[in-house]
Each structure stands twice: as C-alpha cells, then as structure tokens.
Scaffold this active site. Structure first.
Site, PDB file in Angstrom:
ATOM      1  N   LYS A 210     -12.301   7.809  -0.046  1.00 43.17           N
ATOM      2  CA  LYS A 210     -12.385   9.269   0.044  1.00 43.17           C
ATOM      3  C   LYS A 210     -13.773   9.760  -0.323  1.00 43.17           C
ATOM      4  O   LYS A 210     -14.243  10.755   0.204  1.00 43.17           O
ATOM      5  CB  LYS A 210     -11.329   9.901  -0.862  1.00 43.17           C
ATOM      6  CG  LYS A 210      -9.986  10.030  -0.153  1.00 43.17           C
ATOM      7  CD  LYS A 210      -8.993  10.811  -0.975  1.00 43.17           C
ATOM      8  CE  LYS A 210      -8.236   9.891  -1.880  1.00 43.17           C
ATOM      9  NZ  LYS A 210      -7.163  10.544  -2.637  1.00 43.17           N
TER      10      LYS A 210
ATOM     11  N   GLU B  90      -3.922  11.403  -5.014  1.00 41.68           N
ATOM     12  CA  GLU B  90      -4.726  12.316  -5.807  1.00 41.68           C
ATOM     13  C   GLU B  90      -5.238  13.383  -4.846  1.00 41.68           C
ATOM     14  O   GLU B  90      -5.815  13.042  -3.810  1.00 41.68           O
ATOM     15  CB  GLU B  90      -5.908  11.557  -6.435  1.00 41.68           C
ATOM     16  CG  GLU B  90      -6.668  12.429  -7.386  1.00 41.68           C
ATOM     17  CD  GLU B  90      -7.865  11.737  -8.034  1.00 41.68           C
ATOM     18  OE1 GLU B  90      -8.013  10.505  -7.899  1.00 41.68           O
ATOM     19  OE2 GLU B  90      -8.652  12.460  -8.657  1.00 41.68           O
TER      20      GLU B  90
ATOM     21  N   ARG C  57      -4.446  -3.359   0.175  1.00 41.28           N
ATOM     22  CA  ARG C  57      -5.039  -2.162   0.750  1.00 41.28           C
ATOM     23  C   ARG C  57      -5.365  -2.430   2.195  1.00 41.28           C
ATOM     24  O   ARG C  57      -5.772  -3.530   2.541  1.00 41.28           O
ATOM     25  CB  ARG C  57      -6.370  -1.951   0.035  1.00 41.28           C
ATOM     26  CG  ARG C  57      -6.600  -0.646  -0.509  1.00 41.28           C
ATOM     27  CD  ARG C  57      -7.969  -0.617  -1.162  1.00 41.28           C
ATOM     28  NE  ARG C  57      -8.451   0.727  -1.010  1.00 41.28           N
ATOM     29  CZ  ARG C  57      -7.968   1.745  -1.714  1.00 41.28           C
ATOM     30  NH1 ARG C  57      -7.056   1.554  -2.634  1.00 41.28           N
ATOM     31  NH2 ARG C  57      -8.416   2.963  -1.507  1.00 41.28           N
TER      32      ARG C  57
HETATM   33  P1  ATP Z   1      -9.519   6.160  -2.047  1.00 39.29           P
HETATM   34  O1  ATP Z   1     -10.067   4.978  -2.773  1.00 39.29           O
HETATM   35  O2  ATP Z   1      -9.673   6.109  -0.576  1.00 39.29           O
HETATM   36  O3  ATP Z   1      -9.959   7.457  -2.625  1.00 39.29           O
HETATM   37  P2  ATP Z   1      -7.148   6.210  -3.521  1.00 39.29           P
HETATM   38  O4  ATP Z   1      -6.396   4.965  -3.745  1.00 39.29           O
HETATM   39  O5  ATP Z   1      -7.950   6.722  -4.649  1.00 39.29           O
HETATM   40  O6  ATP Z   1      -7.983   6.067  -2.203  1.00 39.29           O
HETATM   41  P3  ATP Z   1      -4.944   7.944  -3.754  1.00 39.29           P
HETATM   42  O7  ATP Z   1      -4.868   9.353  -3.369  1.00 39.29           O
HETATM   43  O8  ATP Z   1      -4.957   7.617  -5.199  1.00 39.29           O
HETATM   44  O9  ATP Z   1      -6.225   7.356  -3.038  1.00 39.29           O
HETATM   45  O10 ATP Z   1      -3.860   7.096  -2.997  1.00 39.29           O
HETATM   46  C1  ATP Z   1      -2.502   7.437  -2.889  1.00 39.29           C
HETATM   47  C2  ATP Z   1      -1.722   6.208  -2.564  1.00 39.29           C
HETATM   48  O11 ATP Z   1      -2.162   5.659  -1.326  1.00 39.29           O
HETATM   49  C3  ATP Z   1      -1.924   5.141  -3.617  1.00 39.29           C
HETATM   50  O12 ATP Z   1      -0.662   4.572  -3.931  1.00 39.29           O
HETATM   51  C4  ATP Z   1      -2.825   4.157  -2.958  1.00 39.29           C
HETATM   52  O13 ATP Z   1      -2.604   2.874  -3.444  1.00 39.29           O
HETATM   53  C5  ATP Z   1      -2.466   4.298  -1.479  1.00 39.29           C
HETATM   54  N1  ATP Z   1      -3.610   3.929  -0.649  1.00 39.29           N
HETATM   55  C6  ATP Z   1      -4.839   4.471  -0.690  1.00 39.29           C
HETATM   56  N2  ATP Z   1      -5.662   3.850   0.173  1.00 39.29           N
HETATM   57  C7  ATP Z   1      -4.933   2.891   0.780  1.00 39.29           C
HETATM   58  C8  ATP Z   1      -5.214   1.907   1.771  1.00 39.29           C
HETATM   59  N3  ATP Z   1      -6.426   1.774   2.298  1.00 39.29           N
HETATM   60  N4  ATP Z   1      -4.217   1.078   2.154  1.00 39.29           N
HETATM   61  C9  ATP Z   1      -3.000   1.214   1.630  1.00 39.29           C
HETATM   62  N5  ATP Z   1      -2.663   2.113   0.692  1.00 39.29           N
HETATM   63  C10 ATP Z   1      -3.613   2.944   0.262  1.00 39.29           C
HETATM   64 MG    MG Z   2      -6.930   7.065  -6.562  1.00 39.35          MG
END
Ligand code: ATP
Ligand code: MG
Length: 577
Positions: A288, A54, A278
C-alpha cells in the site's frame, strides 16, 4: 522480526497453477476440519473468520485473495466472517479508505456477518493492559525507540533488559495512567510486555504494547493519546469476536507465539492463528505504501486508475468479480511465497468474458474501403452477439459501399502466408461478402488512403452459395456512414520489469514504470457501441475485451478501456480455414 524461511521462494513465478482442476480442499480447510473434529472449545460452533484490513489505503488484488479465503470459508462451512477495520494507527487512516474497502468487499459478492473496528475495543484493550501490569507481566519503559533497538539484541545475540524492567507494579500502574492522560510526549515512554529478552524469537523480547501518539483518530477523535500495537490489538480483537481461525499472511508466523502468549496470559478465549502465503503478481507492486506513492506522485490518475492492481482499478478496467474469484481459485492457497504470473489473472478475465461478453466490430486503426460495384444503399446483416451464448441473440449490422477495415489487415507486398487483403487478393468480410482489392489509392506522400474493391453478391454469409467459394482470411470491418468515432484507451502493464522492486543501485521501483502503459486512440466502431451503458464489457472481434469507462464516458461518447487482448487464436484460425 526473525527472517522467515519462506521468503527466498518469493522469486518463483507460477504460470499455470491450476487452470482446469476443480478446487480441492486447501491446507487451511483441512486444518479447520481437524480442529472442529478434535477441539472441545469448538464443540457446537461453526467456523468464524474475519477480514482485518487497515484503512490506510485501497484494497488490492492480494486483499482479494484474503477476502475470498476468509469469506469463502464462512460460506463453505456455513459460518461467519466479520469485516474488522484494524484502525490502530491513526496517522495513516481515514474514512475514505473505510468506505472504499466496504464497497470493494461487497463488489466481490460478500457481506460481512458483523462490522467491527479495532478502535471499538480500545477501552477493553486498555483494561487488559492494566491487568497485565497488575500481574507483573508488563512495565512502563523509559527507553526511546532508538535505545530500545539497541537493547533488543540480534538474531544471534540476546537482548538486554530495559533499566525500567523492575519497576514496581504500583509505579507502573501510575505511569501507565499518566501516559493515558497525556502527560508525556510522543516517543518518551512505552508499555511493554515482560517476557524474555533472550528469547530466540525477537518478537518475544519484551514487545511494545502501547506507544504514545498524540494523534487525531478517524473514529475516537482525541479520546486517546496512547495507541495499541498491532500484536496487542489483533489477537485480542479476534478473541472478543470469538473468531475460531485467524488467518493471516506468512510474515506473521513469527508473531504467533506472541499472539498465543497474550491470550494465554490474559486468560481469555484463544483463537488459532494460521498463516498462508502472501500473493504477489508479476509486473506490479502490491504494498500500500508503494501504491500510495504512485497516486500521490501522480504516476497514475488515482487509486482506481485502470492500470492499478487495486480492486477499484481492476473494476474500472473491466475485471468482473467472477474473474477475480476464478483467479483466486486457480492460484489456490499456498504455504510458500511465490509470484503469480499476471497472465493467470488475464486468463481469468478472458475466460469469464468469453462466455458472457457480446461481440462487436471496432476498427482501431482504420483504412477506408470503397466497394465500387455496391449500390448506394444500406443493407442490414445478421450478426451473432455471442457464439458462446445463443440467448444473447443477433443484431443488425449496417453494411454499405464505404467501409473501414483495420490498416494491418491489408498489405501491399505481403509475405506468402498472408491471408488477409492484398492487391488482387480476396478476403471475407465477417457476416458479409467476399471482396477483392482492385486498386490501392495513395496520397502525394505515398501513404495508402483508400482501397477500391469489388464485392461478390453471391457470397453473402449465411446464403446457400456462401460456402461454395472459399477464401482463407476473414476480417472485421465497420460501415463508414454509420460508424461512430470513440475514444479507446489501450492499456499495457504499468511496469516494464517482472519484479518492479528490482532496481539497480540508486534507482527505485518508480524507475521501472512503463512509459507506454497507456495509449489513447480514436476508433471507428459499429453504431451499437456508441450507446452502451457505462461499465458494459464487450469483445471487439479479433482484438480484445473492452469496458465502457465509468468515469470518463459521456452519453453517446463512450470511452473504452482495453481490459485485455484476445489470445492470438483468431489469426491462426482464419489462417487455417
Ligand atoms: P500492505 O503491506 O499491502 O499494506 P497489509 O498486509 O498491511 O498490506 P492489511 O490492510 O493489513 O494490509 O491487510 C488486510 C488483510 O489482507 C491481512 O489479513 C493481510 O494478511 C491480507 N493481505 C494483504 N496483502 C495480501 C496479499 N498480497 N496476499 C494475500 N493476503 C494479503
Ligand atoms: Mg497491515
């Protein structure tokens, strides 16, 4: 969302996951291979994955894990991996984030097969919503979000049907159309799937498909005032792109039945969602939202502050793409949440730079040494650039009667096992001579300002006599007349707590910020260090790995970021020899 059974393991700290073993197949690869061997819908195809960030922030090291996994699978199996911006929430997204994400993915060494935006599918997603309504599987709901929450039930109690649930198809179609046209205010209506308000999985209790949000979108502008929810956009985007395996993190495990329900009920191509753990890291935060808070409230200097766990921060600090790949390989792909010890990350950059970084001499806390019996000339000594890489060659190091050594390489009244310089004692200067300390010069306050020493001309490193006389310690130095004074930023962990989110009642993760996470000093360094290109990574001998900062360095005035200290093996080696 139902609680995930895995979350309780998050506190387990993994210190040495897989430091030497060559990576064996992970569980995702094993499942993918099984699918290709058995599923008719995959016949003749190769693996197709996507990385779906995102664009609401900069990528962090957790994303690097997901990037290495998704792009890595495509590489391993000769398949494809798309970059898809999951831009369904206009209020938090913007183009700066889009650009930074593309930059980071490329810096990690990957190129996407196709670039997509979920917003490109808004029209198709809307058509599918109309289809569900026509099929009697979705309805326009008049409950507010608060009311909806009250109707949803709990883990132990079923929910209640919305009063709007039995609207006719015709009325639903008309209301949906009016929602789209902008006739209703934000939050007054939603479109919901008609599934089962008593489903044990709360995600199946008539989940919201569209919400009304009069917000400007970074790509579609004001075309839309209803926006799809994550669950409505994600699986269908995967389907449109013909993704074979949609890999996401464990918190979406409970969403998989909904992912499947949407594909099945729309009768569209149905990718397989798979979840992995994760990645969490000690001494840092990774959400984020929290990273944004650190930036907005100026606890750090920006998203690319070298203390941030963002890819841009790590890059600026001096981490290499290779080191992040090594790190991701070592931690493997886990099925259960855990926290990786940040030492595993630090060892990855040490291991990479040990083989590629040139060595230099830098004195961070200088004390002057005068060789009273050395002539008033400069000689040039051969110094090996990288003992791990012969092709890196040798350089010429100036040597003269005035030198700097590290203040803590001298002790006036040392303990018995101190093998560096002491009054009347001898030490070897790396690449140079054995010197003896004859006199300690102090100022009126008793501070040591200079050491008067004599050198032994017969002990030059590399000369036949050099090996005859042994001293126990070898220290680094720089020649004072040629030395350059440079800024060095000594970074430490951004948080004092292994789990920064652990804060006592009334406190937050911000209270766990390390007040000493940066210390800026002036160092005296050998002349070659003053003219490096920005971004160059080097080893300061006996000290650590450093990178010429890409933002704050000026021509002939580099600023060095400490990437990581050396493991303390040097002290031990010189003590033994
Ligand atoms: P955050 O909670 O940090 O905002 P998010 O999951 O909302 O992270 P996205 O931009 O939606 O962030 O993530 C893009 C991809 O990266 C998704 O497939 C997500 O599952 C993966 N991802 C995000 N954080 C992690 C992590 N800590 N470990 C492994 N994969 C991750
Ligand atoms: Mg997300």
């Amino acid at each position: 969302m139902n609680p995930s059974p895995h979350n309780q393991d998050e506190r387990t700290i993994v210190t040495e996951p897989n430091p030497t073993e060559p990576a064996s197949k992970n569980f995702i690869q094993i499942e993918i291979e099984k699918d290709f061997a058995s599923k008719p819908q995959l016949a003749g195809r190769t693996v197709a994955t996507r990385f779906p960030p995102e664009p609401n922030g900069y990528l962090h090291i957790g994303h690097a894990k997901s990037i290495c996994l998704n792009f890595g699978l495509a590489r391993t199996y000769g398949g494809t991996c798309n970059l898809r911006f999951d831009d369904t929430n206009p209020s938090k997204e913007n183009d700066e984030y889009v650009q930074s994400i593309m930059n980071d993915v490329r810096w990690l060494g990957f190129e996407w097969s196709n670039l997509h935006y979920a917003s490109d599918y808004f029209a198709q997603l809307y058509e599918w919503a109309v289809q569900l309504v026509r099929d009697g599987k979705a309805f326009v709901c008049d409950l507010t979000f608060d009311e909806m929450r009250a109707y949803r039930g709990t883990l132990t109690e079923p929910g209640k049907n919305s009063p709007s649930r039995d609207r006719s198809v015709a009325e639903n179609l008309e209301l949906l159309e009016r929602m789209k046209k902008g006739e209703f205010a934000d939050g007054t209506r939603t479109l919901r799937a008609k599934i089962d308000m008593s489903a044990p999985n709360i995600n199946l209790r008539d989940p919201v498909i569209y919400r009304i949000m009069h917000a400007h979108h970074h790509r579609t502008g004001d075309d839309w005032c209803i926006y799809p929810m994550y669950d409505w956009a994600h699986g269908q985007s995967d389907s449109i792109e013909n993704i074979t395996h949609s890999i996401c993190t464990l918190e979406f495990e409970n969403h998989r039945p909904l992912y499947d329900w949407f594909c099945q009920n729309l009768g569209i191509y149905h990718p397989r969602q798979m979840e992995f753990a994760r990645m969490n890291l000690t001494y840092t935060v990774m959400s984020k939202r929290k990273l944004l808070q650190l930036v907005n409230e100026k606890h750090v200097e920006g998203w690319d502050d070298p203390r941030m766990p963002t890819i841009s921060g790590l890059r600026r600090r001096g981490y290499t793409p290779e080191s992040l790949h090594l790190f991701c390989d070592r931690i493997g792909v886990a099925r259960f949440n855990s926290t990786i010890d940040v030492i595993v990350l630090e060892n990855s950059i040490r291991d990479h730079l040990n083989s590629v970084a040139s060595r230099y001499m830098a004195v961070l806390d200088p004390i002057k040494v005068v060789l009273t019996n050395y002539p008033d000339t400069t000689e040039y000594l051969d110094a090996v650039n990288n003992p791990e890489d012969e092709s890196a060659g040798v350089r010429q190091l100036p040597f003269s009667k005035e030198l700097y050594i590290e203040r803590d390489d001298f002790m006036e009244t040392p303990p018995s096992k101190f093998f560096r310089l002491k009054p009347g004692g001898e030490v070897r200067l790396r690449y140079a001579y054995i010197i003896r300390c004859d006199e300690v010069v102090k100022d009126v306050d008793g501070n040591i300002v200079q050491l008067n020493c004599t050198y032994d001309a017969d002990t030059k490193s590399g000369s036949p006599n050099a090996t005859e006389r042994k001293v126990k310690g070898t220290i680094h130095w720089v020649s004072a007349p040629q030395a350059a004074k440079v800024k060095v930023r000594l970074y430490d962990r951004l948080f004092v707590n292994e789990h920064p989110e652990d804060a006592p009642e009334g406190k937050t993760f911000l209270d766990n910020i390390n007040p000493n996470s940066i210390k800026v000093i002036d160092a005296m360094v050998e002349p070659a260090l003053a003219n490096l290109e920005i971004g160059t990574r080097v080893q300061f001998e006996r000290n650590g790995y450093y990178c010429v900062d890409t933002k704050d360095s000026k021509p002939n005035a580099p600023v060095f970021n400490r990437i990581v200290t050396l493991k303390d093996t040097w002290a031990k080696i010189s003590a033994k020899s």
